[in-house]
Design a protein around this motif. Sequence first.
Motif, PDB file in Angstrom:
ATOM      1  N   GLN A 222       0.825  -1.216   0.000  1.00 13.30           N
ATOM      2  CA  GLN A 222       0.000   0.000   0.000  1.00 13.30           C
ATOM      3  C   GLN A 222       0.852   1.256   0.000  1.00 13.30           C
ATOM      4  OE1 GLN A 222      -2.544  -0.568   3.392  1.00 13.30           O
ATOM      5  NE2 GLN A 222      -4.350  -0.826   2.118  1.00 13.30           N
ATOM      6  N   LEU A 223       1.877   1.234   0.843  1.00 13.15           N
ATOM      7  CA  LEU A 223       2.751   2.414   0.905  1.00 13.15           C
ATOM      8  C   LEU A 223       3.459   2.608  -0.438  1.00 13.15           C
ATOM      9  CD1 LEU A 223       4.141   2.072   4.514  1.00 13.15           C
ATOM     10  CD2 LEU A 223       2.882   4.009   3.601  1.00 13.15           C
TER      11      LEU A 223
ATOM     12  N   GLN B  24       2.322   1.803  -3.275  1.00 13.36           N
ATOM     13  CA  GLN B  24       1.330   2.367  -4.203  1.00 13.36           C
ATOM     14  C   GLN B  24       1.152   3.866  -3.982  1.00 13.36           C
ATOM     15  OE1 GLN B  24      -1.991  -0.175  -3.539  1.00 13.36           O
ATOM     16  NE2 GLN B  24      -1.655  -1.340  -5.418  1.00 13.36           N
ATOM     17  N   ILE B  25       1.172   4.270  -2.711  1.00 15.53           N
ATOM     18  CA  ILE B  25       1.068   5.707  -2.428  1.00 15.53           C
ATOM     19  C   ILE B  25       2.247   6.444  -3.039  1.00 15.53           C
ATOM     20  CG2 ILE B  25       1.052   7.446  -0.600  1.00 15.53           C
ATOM     21  CD1 ILE B  25      -0.491   5.592   1.117  1.00 15.53           C
TER      22      ILE B  25
ATOM     23  N   PHE C 200       1.680   6.834  -6.667  1.00 16.97           N
ATOM     24  CA  PHE C 200       0.670   7.878  -6.849  1.00 16.97           C
ATOM     25  C   PHE C 200       1.311   9.261  -6.786  1.00 16.97           C
ATOM     26  CE2 PHE C 200      -4.066   7.844  -6.311  1.00 16.97           C
ATOM     27  CZ  PHE C 200      -4.263   6.627  -6.909  1.00 16.97           C
TER      28      PHE C 200
ATOM     29  N   LEU D 142      -1.920  11.939  -2.013  1.00 19.58           N
ATOM     30  CA  LEU D 142      -2.133  11.275  -0.730  1.00 19.58           C
ATOM     31  C   LEU D 142      -3.619  11.253  -0.380  1.00 19.58           C
ATOM     32  CD1 LEU D 142      -0.279  10.079   1.429  1.00 19.58           C
ATOM     33  CD2 LEU D 142      -0.451  12.232   2.658  1.00 19.58           C
TER      34      LEU D 142
ATOM     35  N   TYR E 159      -5.491   8.910  -2.650  1.00 13.66           N
ATOM     36  CA  TYR E 159      -5.273   7.492  -2.350  1.00 13.66           C
ATOM     37  C   TYR E 159      -6.098   7.075  -1.137  1.00 13.66           C
ATOM     38  CZ  TYR E 159      -3.157   3.005  -1.621  1.00 13.66           C
ATOM     39  OH  TYR E 159      -2.992   1.661  -1.470  1.00 13.66           O
ATOM     40  N   VAL E 160      -6.064   7.931  -0.123  1.00 15.57           N
ATOM     41  CA  VAL E 160      -6.816   7.598   1.093  1.00 15.57           C
ATOM     42  C   VAL E 160      -8.311   7.516   0.775  1.00 15.57           C
ATOM     43  CG1 VAL E 160      -7.448   8.408   3.388  1.00 15.57           C
ATOM     44  CG2 VAL E 160      -5.084   8.549   2.627  1.00 15.57           C
TER      45      VAL E 160
ATOM     46  N   ASP F  61      -8.933   4.366  -1.074  1.00 18.15           N
ATOM     47  CA  ASP F  61      -8.746   3.170  -0.270  1.00 18.15           C
ATOM     48  C   ASP F  61      -9.814   3.042   0.794  1.00 18.15           C
ATOM     49  OD1 ASP F  61      -6.914   1.004  -0.161  1.00 18.15           O
ATOM     50  OD2 ASP F  61      -6.505   1.645   1.889  1.00 18.15           O
TER      51      ASP F  61
END
Lengths: 294, 344
Positions: free
Chosen positions: B42-43, B45-46, B49, B276, B279-280, B283
């Motif tokens: 996940q990190l 992927q961030i 992004f 950021l 993404y949040v 997600d």
Amino acid sequence: MDQLLQALVNGLLLGGFYGVMVLGFSVIWGVMGVINLAHGEFVMIGAYFAWVLNRSLGIDPFLSLIVIMPVMFFVGWLLQRVLINRIVERPHLIALLVTFGLSIALANLFKLFFTADPRTVPVSYNGSFELAGLTFPIVKTIVFGLSLVVMLALHIFLQYTRLGKSIRAAAQNKEAARIVGVEVGRVYAITFGICIALTAAAGAMVSTTIPVFPFMGPPFTLKAFTITALGGLGRIPGALLGGIILGVVETLVAIMVPGVGTNLGIATSFVLLVVILIVRPQGLLKGLRPMEVT
Amino acid sequence: MRTRRLETIFSSRNTFIGWIILLILLALYPQVTELSGIRLLQLTQIFIFITLASNWNLIGGMTGYVDFGHAVFFGVGAFVMGILVTQVQNYIVFAPGLSFWQALPIAGLAAMLFALLIGLPTLRLKGPYFSIAMLGTFVAMREIVRVLKDFTGGGRGLDLPPVLNRERDYYFMLVWMGLVLIAIWWIHRSEFGQSLMAIREDEVGAEMRGINTTKHKIIAFMLAAFSTGIIGGFWAFQNTYIDPDVVFIEQRTVEMVMASMLGGLGTVWGPPLGALILYVLQDVVWSRVPEGHLVVLGVLLIIIVLFVPEGILGTFKNPSSTSLGRLLRGYREEQPRPETVATE
């Protein structure tokens, strides 16, 4: 030679459809200066509309135009009032971003409702006839004929009716049109409505020849852009000519590059677009407003 | 003087130091605590992004050439990577497929070269025409990749050797993101970056002042494409499978545009912030409605463009420039927009 001639016929038939498909895009751009990146999505909506009517009520896709066009006129009118009106006088970029967002939202909304499965709209008269040694698919010929009728009707409307004249006036000089009593806001909304209705009608017609799915839109937007660059903004004869050029070039590429078929349609269109924009930045033909590319 | 204070807090230097600290913390993070593979992924992927958004911002934000097909460089990078790793031995006898580290720079350079070829004609066009030409490049490349079956596997795609090493992926993307952010920060302050922004504000004026606009635009475009190509190559290796439909997706471009717009177009730290948040949002919020999240994304883009065109950082810096800022600060009077002057 026969093959070449047949390709020309196919290209011509395709070009007629392109001509009517591009009208909405070209007139919106010419009149309001808005480049509508969601154009292809309205083709898609029209195609789904025809599919739904055909599936649930068994209405012939060509006959369903009578229902689709008024409904989509209203949709377009509403959309202009709610959204497009806010971006008409802003820089091009704002309009591009907003219509880009609209296209993403619409395509995925339709995926939500109709899934991504490709649909086909069946017609009973799915054959072809021979004329002078050339094959004419019946459906495509009907599409071509209808397209010509629609274009002629729009041309007469824009050239000779009072409303058509005010639309052209608003395109040429908004301020002057206001001074002589044209309600520009109302004219814009009507123009947008007409254009969306035409685009959806093109979608309904094409649903008889190609599969319908939510993401079919962007290639149409791109082709519309190419044709408009060829034919000038907001010009109906230009749209027809540009459409036929693109249709013929696409079919010729399909027969000349072996093993590819029509898979390079967009690439062809793209190369054509870049070449036109660079060689003739003002567009091939003079439109309602200049292109000002560079 | 609330504005003044906000401005000082978000000054370029403070944010830069903040980001450096954040990067160091992120570098230590997997060492200090035991992280699960999914969290590392996940990190990573961030980071992807954020880096993609920053790349896009270089051409779309700073230079003002909104690129609706930037994902094409991601795709070129990914496919060059895929071809180099899996296909080369079919054409050059005795040559084994290249390794990740050998192929990655080539993927980036290929994307950069592609940007040069595409940019030479398209960057001569005015903004909107460039946008559409890039959209065309993107859609056309997807077709071309599908047609070139011998090299790209066509619609079937390519399988890369699976090498599962989440921690390596994490550190690679962290370092690359750090490099890109520092580079963007530096460009923003440099004469080169100032020239880019001059082009955005007034291209003819910039030309008059002696800026070689074509050269500047193409260099910015190539730099953005290089970084995006590297990420494409990395992604291909991480994903171990590529085909035209997973690599050339519109969503990737939309996300880059969205993140930059959300954070603040043309700012250094806006796009990372926007990425950021995006993404949040994706997600946490939209994972509950996976089907409709692109609908929300599209509508959100419209709302941002109409009401917060300067993005979050822009609103902080100059609250009166956006509708949202005016609303929050209680401005009543409508600010005249300089661009509304009719051009006809």
